[in-house]
Design an enzyme around this catalytic site. Sequence first.
Site, PDB file in Angstrom:
ATOM      1  N   GLU A  76       3.765  -0.655   2.540  1.00 20.78           N
ATOM      2  CA  GLU A  76       2.584   0.116   2.423  1.00 20.78           C
ATOM      3  C   GLU A  76       3.330   1.608   1.622  1.00 20.78           C
ATOM      4  OE1 GLU A  76       1.582   0.160   6.684  1.00 20.78           O
ATOM      5  OE2 GLU A  76       0.998   2.438   6.231  1.00 20.78           O
ATOM      6  N   HIS A 105      -2.214  -4.047   2.565  1.00 20.57           N
ATOM      7  CA  HIS A 105      -2.433  -3.013   3.231  1.00 20.57           C
ATOM      8  C   HIS A 105      -3.639  -2.255   2.869  1.00 20.57           C
ATOM      9  CE1 HIS A 105      -1.888   1.527   4.337  1.00 20.57           C
ATOM     10  NE2 HIS A 105      -1.874   0.969   5.404  1.00 20.57           N
TER      11      HIS A 105
HETATM   12 MG    MG Z   1       0.962   0.154   8.774  1.00 24.96          MG
END
Ligand code: MG
Length: 390
Positions: free
Chosen positions: A252, A302
């Site tokens: 992410e 994500h």
């Molecule tokens: Mg995370």
Amino acid sequence: MKITSIKSHVLRYELEKELGYSQQYYKHRTAHLVEVQTDDGITGWGECFGPGNIALANKFIVEKVIQPLILGEDPLNKEHIWQKVYNLLRDSGQKGMPIQALSGIDIALWDILGKKTSAPLYQLLGGKCNNDVPVYGYGMMLQKKSADELIDLFKEESKQIKSKNFKAMKMKVGLGPKEDLKLVQAVRDSIGKDFKLMVDANHAYNLKDALYVGKGLDELGIYWFEEPVAPEDYEGYRELKQKINTSIAGGEAEFTKYGWNKLISNKCIDIAQPEVCGLGGITEYLKVAALAQANFIPVINHVWGSAISIAVNLHLLTAQPDMPGGLFPSKSMLEFDTTEKNIFITDLPKEEFSILDQVKNNNGFASVTENIGIGINPDENFIKEFEVNE
Ligand SMILES: [Mg+2]
């Protein structure tokens, strides 16, 4: 068609209670929307990852740095625009905020393409590989409480998430290796041994501590161990992945195909978690997804932010093939916020949009609408009410 203006809207409101993850507590929820207008009347919407005051810095980059570079360009030339902006920002920001800012603009350009061609985004991405997508709930954020109090809160919250029909759930850790394992054990006991449970450290550990926690997670049947070490620590990731049975997830905080190429070629992760609103937008996400596919690494995006980000991710996952495929393939999942009511998801769109209802009524699955483009257009009055400039 020409781009005539690019505006940023940073939205913010105060939470009823402070929430946290291993790095900080926060008491405001933010979202950063990008609005790209064109000379033929089509407006595209995108979103940039970057919470708190980062969003205000990204607003400046969107409006004052990137906008002058691409005003007058044809918004359908997404690839050209991406390369032009990246090339001109390259000397000052190959990762982080410039790329987050570019992401929101790129997403808005895809929305414009969908509106121009009257097609929902998933069709532009190659069409449906899935009619619906399983959804997992993230919650169990840290709070300023003692470890024992947090154990009681997490036990209760995990039961609630399970009762809402989510297919899996994810909890935060970050109190320290020993306390963290106690917390995970408590949640595991609360939800039973067969429910999919993921643990997110937000890079709280050094390698030694991550190995200690990872070995504990191996005993608790954890589905993945997310961001165990710092995103720059490719060596640490690789060693952890070799020594721990639990799948290592991350990405992410990785940016562009260049960063992702390093993460993947260094064999750092078992599960890739690209953040489309941060890594460079949809144009770049597709390249990252191809890299992951070529290396047989499952992609489970994500997801963070408003209804726009969630809708974009639902389109991406709808168009994503199973890896490697089969009669009973392991499916990707949509990440969804189960913490206190998030009005940037529920109240921001003009359109009907409820993932929670879908999860409840469709046994944990959600599906895209046939609305053109991303399919979410923010209510102007909502934006006015929550917009901040400092
Ligand atoms: Mg995370």
